[in-house]
Write a protein that holds these residues in place. Sequence first.
Motif, PDB file in Angstrom:
ATOM      1  N   THR A 182      -4.787 -52.339  18.228  1.00 31.80           N
ATOM      2  CA  THR A 182      -4.880 -53.482  17.315  1.00 31.80           C
ATOM      3  C   THR A 182      -6.023 -54.403  17.683  1.00 31.80           C
ATOM      4  O   THR A 182      -6.395 -55.264  16.901  1.00 31.80           O
ATOM      5  N   ASN A 194     -11.149 -46.756  14.888  1.00 34.21           N
ATOM      6  CA  ASN A 194     -11.141 -46.605  13.431  1.00 34.21           C
ATOM      7  C   ASN A 194     -12.454 -46.090  12.865  1.00 34.21           C
ATOM      8  O   ASN A 194     -12.519 -45.729  11.693  1.00 34.21           O
ATOM      9  N   GLU A 209      -1.442 -52.941   3.429  1.00 35.38           N
ATOM     10  CA  GLU A 209      -1.486 -54.247   4.103  1.00 35.38           C
ATOM     11  C   GLU A 209      -0.222 -54.420   4.960  1.00 35.38           C
ATOM     12  O   GLU A 209      -0.293 -54.865   6.106  1.00 35.38           O
ATOM     13  N   ARG A 250      -0.524 -52.297   8.124  1.00 32.65           N
ATOM     14  CA  ARG A 250      -1.449 -52.819   9.128  1.00 32.65           C
ATOM     15  C   ARG A 250      -0.888 -54.074   9.796  1.00 32.65           C
ATOM     16  O   ARG A 250      -1.020 -54.241  11.000  1.00 32.65           O
ATOM     17  N   ASN A 251      -0.252 -54.952   9.019  1.00 34.28           N
ATOM     18  CA  ASN A 251       0.204 -56.219   9.594  1.00 34.28           C
ATOM     19  C   ASN A 251       1.660 -56.177  10.056  1.00 34.28           C
ATOM     20  O   ASN A 251       1.929 -56.046  11.233  1.00 34.28           O
ATOM     21  N   VAL A 254      -5.426 -46.658   6.055  1.00 36.96           N
ATOM     22  CA  VAL A 254      -5.712 -48.032   6.476  1.00 36.96           C
ATOM     23  C   VAL A 254      -7.201 -48.172   6.812  1.00 36.96           C
ATOM     24  O   VAL A 254      -7.824 -49.184   6.464  1.00 36.96           O
ATOM     25  N   THR A 266      -9.685 -46.470   5.459  1.00 39.85           N
ATOM     26  CA  THR A 266     -10.406 -46.509   4.188  1.00 39.85           C
ATOM     27  C   THR A 266     -10.364 -47.911   3.582  1.00 39.85           C
ATOM     28  O   THR A 266     -11.362 -48.418   3.088  1.00 39.85           O
ATOM     29  N   ARG A 267      -9.187 -48.539   3.661  1.00 38.22           N
ATOM     30  CA  ARG A 267      -9.028 -49.853   3.048  1.00 38.22           C
ATOM     31  C   ARG A 267      -9.706 -50.969   3.834  1.00 38.22           C
ATOM     32  O   ARG A 267     -10.353 -51.848   3.269  1.00 38.22           O
ATOM     33  N   PHE A 268      -9.522 -50.937   5.167  1.00 40.39           N
ATOM     34  CA  PHE A 268      -9.904 -52.123   5.950  1.00 40.39           C
ATOM     35  C   PHE A 268     -11.097 -51.936   6.894  1.00 40.39           C
ATOM     36  O   PHE A 268     -11.669 -52.906   7.342  1.00 40.39           O
ATOM     37  N   TYR A 269     -11.415 -50.697   7.260  1.00 37.37           N
ATOM     38  CA  TYR A 269     -12.415 -50.518   8.313  1.00 37.37           C
ATOM     39  C   TYR A 269     -13.606 -49.655   7.902  1.00 37.37           C
ATOM     40  O   TYR A 269     -14.429 -49.320   8.740  1.00 37.37           O
ATOM     41  N   ARG A 316     -15.193 -48.336   0.912  1.00 38.93           N
ATOM     42  CA  ARG A 316     -14.878 -49.450   0.017  1.00 38.93           C
ATOM     43  C   ARG A 316     -15.936 -49.555  -1.066  1.00 38.93           C
ATOM     44  O   ARG A 316     -15.643 -49.823  -2.227  1.00 38.93           O
ATOM     45  N   SER A 358      -6.278 -46.892  -3.605  1.00 39.14           N
ATOM     46  CA  SER A 358      -7.284 -47.445  -2.711  1.00 39.14           C
ATOM     47  C   SER A 358      -8.566 -47.795  -3.444  1.00 39.14           C
ATOM     48  O   SER A 358      -8.766 -47.397  -4.562  1.00 39.14           O
TER      49      SER A 358
END
Lengths: 251, 258
Positions: free
Chosen positions: A124, A132, B199, B202-203, B238, B240-243, B248, B258
């Motif tokens: 994290t 990642n 989301e 991840r959170n 995750v 693909t979406r955030f990193y 994106r 996505s």
Amino acid sequence: MSTLAIDKRTLRQDTWWLEPMLVVLGLGAFAVYSTWAALQNGNYYAAPYLSPFYSPCLAINCEHVSVPLFGSWYNWSPAILILWIPGGFRLTCYYYRKAYYRSFFWSPPACAVRDAASGYSGETRFPFILQNIHRYFFWASLPILAFLWWDAIIAFNFGGSFGIGLGTLVLIANAALLSLYSFSCHSCRHLCGGGLNSFKTAPGRYKAWGIITKLNEKHMQIAWTSLVWVGLTDVYVRLLAHGVIQDLRFI
Amino acid sequence: MAEAAVAGNGAEAKMRVWRGDASGGEFRDYTVPLQEGMVVLDVIHAIQAMHAGDLAVRWNCKAGKCGSCSAEVNGKPRLMCMTRMNTFEPGETITVAPIKTFPLIRDLVTDVSYNYEKAKTIPPFKPKPKEADGTRRMYQEDIDRVQEFHKCIECYLCQDVCHVIRDHDDNKPSFAGPRFFVRVASLEMHPLDTDDRLEFLRNEAGLGFCNITKCCTEVCPEHIKITDNSIIPMKERVVTRFYDPIARLLGALGGKKS
């Protein structure tokens, strides 16, 4: 919680420490050898064979230039220009992560054996959140694979005449194993079709996903085989370059 | 190995079973006659019948389908009903302890309500509207993939063995655990579902805590490939979406959500 006698590091009685120990020895030996070999800056080419640690060779000063991107000012080992890609690919690989988190970080050393560290934030935070970027290394590994196949093809060319030596076969096997390793990658599996929710609308990607899934089941075995083989390929070319051994010629 | 453990030759099972509650306890040794075909749960029942009527153990189907008799046999998270006695060396003392990750109630029984609380946090199935003829269609190739996840019997052995919460109690509020990553994967990959849980993953669910050391997969009695088929695919979504800025930018790599 005061569970006393139950609260040991582990209640396992089998040789749970054996696997992490073997991984430390295996990965450790490879890391030491590959670092040494990458810093040699010599004896990596024995015509027509180029060591995969130095391929593609990107400097003018190379013993065998693949692409002359770096001028004569570049005097360090050309392996440094390229090894960060396969190195980063393996470092962020889902299989190797398991292997080194267990063996080197003891997080955990084996299942149902307590972590070495008292605190834990996994992937994290920095630096492990960088795992990642694995798929970027996957993309970057593809041109390297193309060069390794090219090296294998020109390994049939012995000063203008067609031939097959033991080194030719070694380079072909090396390119094949590294290709299998790259294409059995979990990120590749996702990019091929794993990210879809419906395969029905994308039959081509469904088929690709199916093939990659089969390969992916053997990702660990391929990871080790290709790792050992790429090391042995460098050893073979290095011994030829040093004149310690002679290449076995079939044709 | 198995010869010594068959009926009629006086073979015995030597067991070391945890007795106690959250305030303390100890391992106690019991010896009971061993019969052919016995599993660890049978031996625990024999101990109850012969030596310790008050030994607390949770069990139900004795067929590896209810997920009740999870315990740690010789330190390994197992279903007691699916652990055959003839897999041990004759004469070996077999240790049976409660699963470690959850608060101990008594003997082999733990309070697994952590898992039920986590289950409540997962956004439920949200199907797309019916087609014009009043039905919803799914195709076999889309169902094949999620079918594996539906085999889960909720024994919570994966939750027990996961070092994220097993060794770090403080992570419990921020980590859902492998069983619920399987659950979310079964919803996220569902061809009819329309909700988006990336989301959440991840959170709230703390997917990033997982360092894919695969112990959940190793202990799963249903042989669900938890890490390869649910956790890593979810991590990739995750990413693909955030990193992944390029994904994106292209905007299309991750399918419908996505």
